[in-house]
Scaffold this motif. Structure first.
Motif, PDB file in Angstrom:
ATOM      1  N   THR A  21      -5.783   4.428   6.427  1.00 39.50           N
ATOM      2  CA  THR A  21      -4.947   3.025   6.807  1.00 39.50           C
ATOM      3  C   THR A  21      -4.992   2.859   7.795  1.00 39.50           C
ATOM      4  O   THR A  21      -5.245   1.803   8.037  1.00 39.50           O
ATOM      5  N   GLN A  30       0.731  -0.974   0.167  1.00 40.16           N
ATOM      6  CA  GLN A  30      -0.041   0.165   0.192  1.00 40.16           C
ATOM      7  C   GLN A  30       0.884   1.087   0.077  1.00 40.16           C
ATOM      8  O   GLN A  30       0.784   2.610  -0.914  1.00 40.16           O
ATOM      9  N   TRP A  31       1.969   1.269   0.542  1.00 42.53           N
ATOM     10  CA  TRP A  31       3.565   2.367   0.830  1.00 42.53           C
ATOM     11  C   TRP A  31       3.528   2.356  -0.650  1.00 42.53           C
ATOM     12  O   TRP A  31       3.295   3.727  -1.235  1.00 42.53           O
ATOM     13  N   PHE A  51      -3.107   9.384   4.026  1.00 38.20           N
ATOM     14  CA  PHE A  51      -2.816   7.888   3.920  1.00 38.20           C
ATOM     15  C   PHE A  51      -2.738   7.609   5.350  1.00 38.20           C
ATOM     16  O   PHE A  51      -3.819   6.430   5.407  1.00 38.20           O
ATOM     17  N   ARG A 103      -8.901   3.606  -1.083  1.00 40.95           N
ATOM     18  CA  ARG A 103      -7.446   4.184  -1.014  1.00 40.95           C
ATOM     19  C   ARG A 103      -6.796   4.119  -1.947  1.00 40.95           C
ATOM     20  O   ARG A 103      -5.098   4.331  -2.130  1.00 40.95           O
ATOM     21  N   PHE A 126       1.301   4.445  -3.025  1.00 42.63           N
ATOM     22  CA  PHE A 126       1.134   6.060  -2.134  1.00 42.63           C
ATOM     23  C   PHE A 126       2.401   5.930  -2.959  1.00 42.63           C
ATOM     24  O   PHE A 126       2.184   7.407  -3.260  1.00 42.63           O
ATOM     25  N   SER A 147       0.721  12.403   3.798  1.00 42.89           N
ATOM     26  CA  SER A 147       1.077  11.529   4.370  1.00 42.89           C
ATOM     27  C   SER A 147      -0.575  11.317   5.646  1.00 42.89           C
ATOM     28  O   SER A 147      -0.576   9.665   5.869  1.00 42.89           O
TER      29      SER A 147
END
Length: 445
Positions: free
Chosen positions: A311, A15-16, A307, A195, A19, A304
């Protein structure tokens, strides 16, 4: 070691990775297009951006602020660099001179940032960036960066002058469709899918672009290319560009303060002076690296915060894993070549939607300010002056001395500077408080 092999950490790392990728991939492509670099140079710029961004995230997470905050190519710097590239020819500055002067200014701003970090001045500088300044910064930055993305959606090539530009209607219709898809996914989809709205927008948009405009895509073979210093131009000494770059570097610290202060609640602790020192120092070193290799300079990403809120991945290990995977992506030449072909109109449409959220960030800061007459003036003057300067043609500034012209002609920087002056050089006085009509009726009753 046990944490490293847990499957949940690897999924969180992916996921990071998505992103970081979404917030990085368009930046080197747009800068390369604005400075009319060759396809091979743009590929190298993409690869370097992947590698250095991944390393920056890892180093900050392990040794800097030690929080799960992305370290990426600064949106403020990106907006200023693209804005300067648009107005360069109108101000009689070649792209080579602009790129070389920017490199010098960026390196100097990186050195100054390191000095601020090592000396511990960061905690004092942070006090200058009050809620009013941050509100103005977020709003004006949104105006500037959104205008750049809108031009990309309209099919106007980067660096094209307004008098020669024309709207490409088919490109715009596709871009508007992509933006609508991203908005719908962001609003209507389940949280697990939401997301990935930006990533899905890039994938869907790129596929549609190839299907509709297949004849416009290029499929050149990988050429022999190598990393070189100062790809945007050999070091030059346009004092106006250098001054603008140094001031941009100082104002770029707003990203650091915003990202760290914004995550205090998530980590149940207030950012310490040591964290400020380490974070600013490390950012300064990566700013200098960016100047050497023609990349957009670095800063902690305020985005961030959103995010992390969505999450709930506040552990550091997933970001470290995501950063490592991003470095590996940058080391594979075929990956850099592939992503360098991302259509600018598709990237612009996706980021157009992403940066609309800056309005929310701006309003969040303004909500912390009492709306009296004094504070209205403090906010209105830099906001309106900055926006108006953004709309003026570059030729209007030809009568201004060259050494300050790049600064005066940049509405974003002028607005932030005015806000810093008004917020920190004048005492706060209570004035008439503005109230809504509904509240007024209640008072009469």
């Amino acid at each position: 070691m046990y944490e490293l092999i847990k499957i949940n950490n690897w999924f969180a790392g992916l996921q990071w990775l998505f992103f970081i990728f979404t917030n990085t991939v368009v930046i080197p492509i747009t800068v390369g297009a604005a400075f009319q670099l060759s396809e091979g140079q743009i590929i190298i710029l993409v690869q370097l951006s992947f590698i250095v961004t991944g390393l920056a995230c890892i180093v900050q997470t392990l040794f800097g602020h030690k929080r799960s905050i992305m370290e990426g190519q600064s949106g403020l710097w990106w907006g200023v660099i693209l804005s300067l590239s648009y107005s360069a020819s109108a101000q009689g500055i070649s792209l080579g001179t602009l790129g070389g002067s920017l490199a010098v200014g960026i390196i100097m701003s990186g050195i100054l940032t390191v000095i601020i970090g090592l000396s511990g001045l960061g905690k004092y500088v942070s006090k200058l960036f009050s809620e009013g300044v941050m509100g103005v910064f977020m709003f004006l930055f949104g105006c500037q960066i959104i205008s750049i993305f809108l031009k990309g959606m309209l099919g106007i090539p980067f660096g094209t002058q307004s008098e020669t530009a024309q709207i490409d209607i088919p490109i715009f219709l596709l871009s508007a469709t992509i933006a609508a898809i991203v908005i719908i996914i962001s609003i209507k989809a389940s949280p697990k899918i939401r997301r990935y709205a930006l990533l899905l927008g890039i994938i869907i948009g790129w596929i549609l672009y190839v299907l509709i405009f297949e004849q416009k895509t290029t499929t050149g073979e990988m050429t022999s290319i190598s990393v070189s210093l100062f790809p945007l131009g050999a070091p030059a000494w346009n004092i106006g560009i250098i001054i603008t770059a140094i001031l941009t570097g100082l104002l770029n610290l707003a990203n650091t303060f915003g990202a760290l202060k914004g995550t205090d609640g998530m980590y149940h602790s207030k950012t310490t002076n040591g964290q400020y020192k380490r974070t600013i120092t490390i950012s300064g070193f990566f700013v200098m690296i960016a100047g050497l290799f023609g990349m957009v300079p670095y800063a902690p990403y305020v985005a961030s915060i959103g995010f992390l809120s969505q999450t709930r991945i506040v552990e550091r290990l997933p970001l470290i894993l995501g950063g490592c995977m991003f470095v590996i992506m940058g080391m594979v030449p075929a990956i850099g070549q592939f992503f360098s072909k991302l259509p600018l109109s598709v990237g612009s449409a996706v980021l157009f939607v992403a940066y609309l959220q800056l309005l929310h960030s701006s309003l969040q800061f303004f909500r912390q300010i009492e709306l009296n007459t004094t504070n209205i003036y403090r906010s209105a003057i830099p906001l309106f002056v900055g926006i108006i300067i953004m709309t003026l043609p570059p030729t209007y500034f030809e009568s201004i001395p060259g050494f300050i012209r790049p600064l005066i002609s940049n509405g974003l920087l002028m607005g932030i500077i005015l806000s810093l002056i008004l917020e920190n050089c004048f005492s706060r006085e209570r004035g008439h408080v503005y109230i809504s009509e509904k509240e007024n009726q209640k008072m009469k009753m």
